[in-house]
Design an enzyme around this catalytic site. Structure first.
Site, PDB file in Angstrom:
ATOM      1  N   THR A 503       0.824  -1.017  -0.218  1.00  0.00           N
ATOM      2  CA  THR A 503      -0.026   0.164  -0.187  1.00  0.00           C
ATOM      3  C   THR A 503       0.867   1.353   0.140  1.00  0.00           C
ATOM      4  O   THR A 503       0.327   2.191  -0.780  1.00  0.00           O
ATOM      5  CB  THR A 503      -0.947  -0.037   1.245  1.00  0.00           C
ATOM      6  OG1 THR A 503      -0.268  -0.205   2.639  1.00  0.00           O
ATOM      7  CG2 THR A 503      -2.175  -1.150   1.115  1.00  0.00           C
ATOM      8  N   CYS A 504       1.990   1.318   0.680  1.00  0.00           N
ATOM      9  CA  CYS A 504       2.782   2.335   0.696  1.00  0.00           C
ATOM     10  C   CYS A 504       3.212   2.800  -0.610  1.00  0.00           C
ATOM     11  O   CYS A 504       3.430   4.016  -0.863  1.00  0.00           O
ATOM     12  CB  CYS A 504       4.129   2.233   1.631  1.00  0.00           C
ATOM     13  SG  CYS A 504       3.900   2.034   3.339  1.00  0.00           S
ATOM     14  N   MET A 505       3.536   1.972  -1.452  1.00  0.00           N
ATOM     15  CA  MET A 505       4.079   1.879  -3.045  1.00  0.00           C
ATOM     16  C   MET A 505       2.722   1.931  -4.015  1.00  0.00           C
ATOM     17  O   MET A 505       2.913   2.056  -5.272  1.00  0.00           O
ATOM     18  CB  MET A 505       5.112   1.093  -3.426  1.00  0.00           C
ATOM     19  CG  MET A 505       6.264   1.038  -2.366  1.00  0.00           C
ATOM     20  SD  MET A 505       7.598  -0.358  -2.903  1.00  0.00           S
ATOM     21  CE  MET A 505       7.945   0.182  -4.584  1.00  0.00           C
TER      22      MET A 505
END
Length: 536
Positions: A503-505
């Site tokens: 999710t961060c990327m």
């Protein structure tokens, strides 16, 4: 007509993913489908050449405003000097393109950064077990209140960071979840904002109230600030709510909030419309007031019938002169369900032919005061003003500040597709990639929002990108671009594997499923299974 043309150009440029400065006048035309939009109805009979010439004039005006004029103007609104440049600019803000306003706004936000790279971001710790299973036992356990407590001692200057642009942005604060090992800060921060919006629009917190018109199937799912006297603790929570609005603007993470237009009018300082805003917020009260205003002077039985119609409600009774005759007194029920007097001694003052118009005006005035909710709105504006300069609101209309804060409530697949990268040898023409996009095209908007939440931990994604100004594709606004990558490892049959994400990327790790049906099944499984708090 100029305002209608500007609104039309804003929508056209949003559809084409370019700024008005890059739109050629010959690209301006009214489609037959635009005839259904009442906002552009006044332009339908204007010759297209006249429209294009007028757009060229507005385009030139906006270019001058953006590059030369607006940076020199003191934008603080003043009610004392009605002819100040800021006051006149506020009156003419309908002539300024949304992209022009956002460009100037972004420059000011970057010029008012107070936390530099030398300073570590504040960090808060949240306990997800407090809300496990989705049942919040106490408002104090909510992410919203947990964060408000921990950030109350952090100076607001530490939350004023640079705008998001390219790569992982600088967030106002970092989130750490108890008992979880999370790499990176983006996914946790975006999940936090999503969760607090969910809490705000639930019974867990009492800061927002469902729109009363929902009882008549109008504006369902919309919220307003709860209109009642507030304690010091509630004032602090409203202040934090305002800060979150500013934090979301700086992070460019659209908040999935559905607030009624009257809230945004109050935020930018615009007066409410006594007809339209009352009808939008409380259509039952609006119709009730209209009935009293339209009672025929010659027909006495009409007023009696109206009183009889509402005789079962708290604000009615029987006439002391004739006990069997229903009547209304100068009382009414607030949005929170309390019966109040509309004037001193209102409980003993009966509505009659002579004062029925006074009564109708008093009911209307009560509702408008509740909608303006000056005490609560002051606290929200104070919180917002601690993160972004409030004078920026001088330029923005209520719809535009909502757009800048909450984005669009739907996902534009074409825009998402244009801002997607394929990694490690994958291509858009690969069979399973085509299955992927076909499956998303078959999704409802609700399912698309769930997919975006699954992939990058936020339900709404920005519809603006620096690349639409002709810049390099690398200058994306986070979480863009979406990345599609192969799954980790090579073991097992593709159809038996699950879709995983980082999710961060904003990275989707997609197995090479062999059919569209399998792709649909795995995608739907992924977006629904992630709601399970025990899924790991």
């Amino acid at each position: 007509m100029d305002v209608a043309l500007v609104q039309y150009i804003n929508r056209l440029c949003r559809h084409l993913a370019i700024t008005p400065s890059r739109l050629h006048p010959h690209e301006v035309y009214l489609d037959p489908s635009d005839a259904a939009d009442p906002r552009v109805a006044c332009l339908l009979n204007v010759p297209v050449e006249s429209l294009r010439l007028r757009f060229a004039l507005l385009q030139s005006l906006n270019n001058s405003l953006e590059s030369f004029f607006l940076p020199l103007v003191e934008l603080r609104q003043t009610h004392t000097y009605q002819n100040s440049i800021a006051a006149l600019l506020s009156e003419a803000k309908g002539l300024i393109f949304y992209d022009t306003k956002v460009t100037v706004m972004n420059r000011v936000l970057n010029a008012t950064v107070q936390r530099t790279a030398d300073h570590a971001a504040p960090e808060i710790t949240l306990d997800p077990l407090e809300i496990v299973g989705g049942e919040i036992r106490s408002s104090e356990n909510t992410y919203f209140c947990q964060a408000a407590r921990q950030l109350s001692c952090v100076p607001s200057s530490q939350l004023c960071v640079k705008l998001a642009s390219g790569g992982d942005p600088t967030y106002a604060f970092n989130i750490r979840f108890t008992g979880e090992e999370v790499h990176g800060t983006s996914g946790s921060f975006r999940h936090f904002l999503w969760q607090v919006c969910k809490e705000l629009q639930s019974s867990a917190l009492s800061l927002l109230l469902p729109c009363p018109s929902a009882a008549a199937n109008r504006n369902k799912g919309k919220y307003i600030l709860t209109p009642c006297p507030i304690s010091y603790a509630e004032e602090q929570l409203l202040h934090f709510f305002g800060q979150l609005l500013g934090i979301a603007i700086r992070a460019d993470v659209p908040l999935p909030l559905d607030l009624l237009g009257s809230f945004w009018k109050g935020l930018v300082g615009e007066p409410l419309d006594s007809e339209q805003d009352l009808q939008e917020a409380d259509v039952l009260t609006y119709n009730y007031v209209k009935k009293f205003e339209n009672v025929s002077v010659t027909d006495e039985t009409e007023l009696e019938a109206l009183c009889a119609e509402i005789s079962s409600q708290h604000h009615s009774g029987e006439s002391p002169d004739s006990p069997s005759r229903p009547c209304c007194t100068f009382t009414y029920v607030t949005m929170t369900g309390e019966e109040v007097e509309l004037c001193q001694g209102g409980r003993s003052l009966i509505v009659s032919w002579q004062n029925k118009d006074v009564y109708a005006r008093a009911v209307r005035s009560l509702r408008l005061r509740e909608l303006q909710n000056v005490e609560c709105m002051t606290a929200v504006r104070a919180g917002l003003g601690s993160i972004i300069p409030l004078q920026l609101l001088t330029m923005l209309s209520p719809i535009e500040i909502e757009l800048r804060t909450c984005g669009l409530p739907y996902i534009n697949l074409e825009f998402l597709k244009a801002h997607t990268m394929y990694q490690v040898g994958l291509m858009e023409t690969d069979q399973h990639i085509e299955y992927f996009w076909t499956a998303l095209e078959m999704f409802t908007q609700e399912e698309l929002c769930k997919f975006i939440k699954f992939a990058c931990n936020q339900e709404r994604i920005p519809f603006t990108c620096p690349c639409k100004d002709g810049g390099p594709d690398t200058a994306h606004v986070p979480p863009y671009p979406m990345k599609i990558a192969p799954p980790d490892g090579a073991a097992g049959q593709p159809d038996s594997r699950y879709i995983r994400v980082e999710t961060c990327m904003f990275m989707v790790k997609l197995p090479q499923y062999t059919s569209l049906d399998v792709m649909l099944e795995k995608l739907r499984y992924a977006i629904h299974y992630r709601e399970d708090p025990l899924s790991g």
